[in-house]
Motif scaffolding. Structure first.
Motif, PDB file in Angstrom:
ATOM      1  N   LEU A 166       4.862  16.868 -14.640  1.00 38.81           N
ATOM      2  CA  LEU A 166       6.108  16.287 -14.220  1.00 38.81           C
ATOM      3  C   LEU A 166       7.269  16.920 -14.983  1.00 38.81           C
ATOM      4  N   ASP A 167       8.322  17.153 -14.285  1.00 35.35           N
ATOM      5  CA  ASP A 167       9.620  17.575 -14.877  1.00 35.35           C
ATOM      6  C   ASP A 167      10.757  16.415 -14.668  1.00 35.35           C
ATOM      7  N   VAL A 168      10.523  15.599 -15.235  1.00 37.10           N
ATOM      8  CA  VAL A 168      11.646  14.426 -15.417  1.00 37.10           C
ATOM      9  C   VAL A 168      11.798  13.872 -16.655  1.00 37.10           C
ATOM     10  N   LEU A 169      12.988  13.288 -16.850  1.00 35.57           N
ATOM     11  CA  LEU A 169      13.228  12.573 -18.525  1.00 35.57           C
ATOM     12  C   LEU A 169      11.924  11.754 -18.736  1.00 35.57           C
ATOM     13  N   GLY A 170      11.406  12.085 -19.840  1.00 37.23           N
ATOM     14  CA  GLY A 170      10.343  11.217 -20.488  1.00 37.23           C
ATOM     15  C   GLY A 170       9.174  11.568 -20.295  1.00 37.23           C
ATOM     16  N   ALA A 171       8.864  12.667 -19.462  1.00 36.48           N
ATOM     17  CA  ALA A 171       7.564  13.117 -19.190  1.00 36.48           C
ATOM     18  C   ALA A 171       6.727  13.672 -20.152  1.00 36.48           C
ATOM     19  N   LYS A 172       7.677  14.605 -20.959  1.00 38.05           N
ATOM     20  CA  LYS A 172       7.012  15.226 -22.237  1.00 38.05           C
ATOM     21  C   LYS A 172       6.422  13.984 -23.464  1.00 38.05           C
ATOM     22  N   GLU A 173       7.580  13.197 -23.392  1.00 34.80           N
ATOM     23  CA  GLU A 173       7.519  12.275 -24.453  1.00 34.80           C
ATOM     24  C   GLU A 173       6.425  11.431 -24.445  1.00 34.80           C
TER      25      GLU A 173
END
Length: 306
Positions: free
Chosen positions: A117-124
């Motif tokens: 996923l390449d959206v805000l919060g995906a990595k976190e």
């Protein structure tokens, strides 16, 4: 000149390495790391013979098992990346970021990686509510309300798996219609625990220590909508790790290596493959290991009964 070069350190690569050692094949195994995709899983409950194991422990066990049997047969090149495999003097030349290896045969078990996923919060929130493996993590969401991102067969298969554990499953698809087989869509969506949302463009994953909601934009109204969810399973495609053989062996339209399921041979004589990098119907650890064993049996016969 090696008898065999194995590329990959996941279940398929390690299974191949162990069998190569048992068959006394002069082998070099090249891998960037051990464990494959499952190395990051918090818990795995379907590795046969083991009730529950973390991804890290599985990776460690694979490495230990291989090293215990490697002896003088299997040379392990941990931390090396395969960059190219090409024909060379009746065999093959495998080039890595650290050296070159001449070999009679090649076994590719390089796996693939999930399209992230390449959206805000995906990595976190990866591994904190966001999962890329329902088989690995599904039981951890027992009784919870979860979401599946994607509209293909994999997304629907994931939803079907999650129904065994979860209170509800919501499928979110970017397009106006699902890409999965119509019969699969009908079967899954008829379950009252499943909801579907079309034209849903994911924008953000929210939470604190764990996922609590997701935000998507409706593709028609452009309105942003927040949906409460306790888990997000992502099925937006896999990217096979086959760059180093893309000009050597036959690939399908998704860039999976095409293999003969009877013996795992590729389109090129002397090259075999197994696991997530192939066009096998199912991609799971146990299947990858079994297909690798099948390939090694065939490789041994190829080398000694040619």
């Amino acid at each position: 000149m090696h008898d065999l070069t194995i590329i990959g350190g996941g279940p398929a690569g390690v299974a191949a390495g162990i069998y190569a050692s048992r068959k006394k094949l002069k082998t070099v195994l090249i891998t960037e790391s051990f464990g494959g995709q499952s190395a990051v899983a918090s818990e795995i409950q379907n590795w046969i013979g083991t009730i529950s194991i973390s991804g890290k422990e599985l990776a460690d066990n694979l490495e230990k098992h291989l090293k215990a049997y490697a002896n003088d047969s299997v040379e392990i090149k941990d931390g090396e990346k395969a960059e190219l495999v090409e024909d060379s003097d009746g065999g093959f030349l495998v080039k890595t970021d650290a050296g070159e290896y001449k070999t009679k045969t090649v076994f590719v078990a390089s796996g693939s990686h999930r399209r992230k996923l390449d959206v805000l919060g995906a990595k976190e929130f990866e591994n904190k509510g966001i999962s890329y493996c329902a088989s690995c993590d599904g039981p951890l969401f027992d009784g919870k309300n979860v979401s599946v991102i994607g509209g293909g067969n994999s997304a629907f298969e994931t939803a079907a798996q999650l129904l065994a554990y979860c209170e509800s499953v919501t499928l979110l698809n970017r397009g106006s219609e699902f890409r999965a087989d119509p019969i699969t869509v009908k079967k899954v969506l008829q379950n009252p625990k499943v909801k579907s949302i079309l034209n849903a463009h994911l924008a953000e994953i929210k939470g604190d220590k764990f996922v609590k909601s997701l935000v998507y934009t409706n593709g028609e109204s452009k309105k942003k909508i927040e949906l409460k969810t306790e888990g997000v399973f992502v099925e937006i495609g896999l990217i096979p790790a086959v760059e180093f053989v893309k000009d050597l062996v036959g690939l399908d339209k998704w860039n999976h290596i095409i293999v003969d399921p009877k013996n795992q041979r590729t389109s090129v004589e002397g090259v075999w493959a197994a696991g997530d990098c192939t066009n096998g119907l199912y991609h799971q650890n146990n299947i990858a290991a079994g297909d690798a064993v099948k390939a090694l049996e065939d490789i041994y016969l190829y080398l000694h009964a040619k």
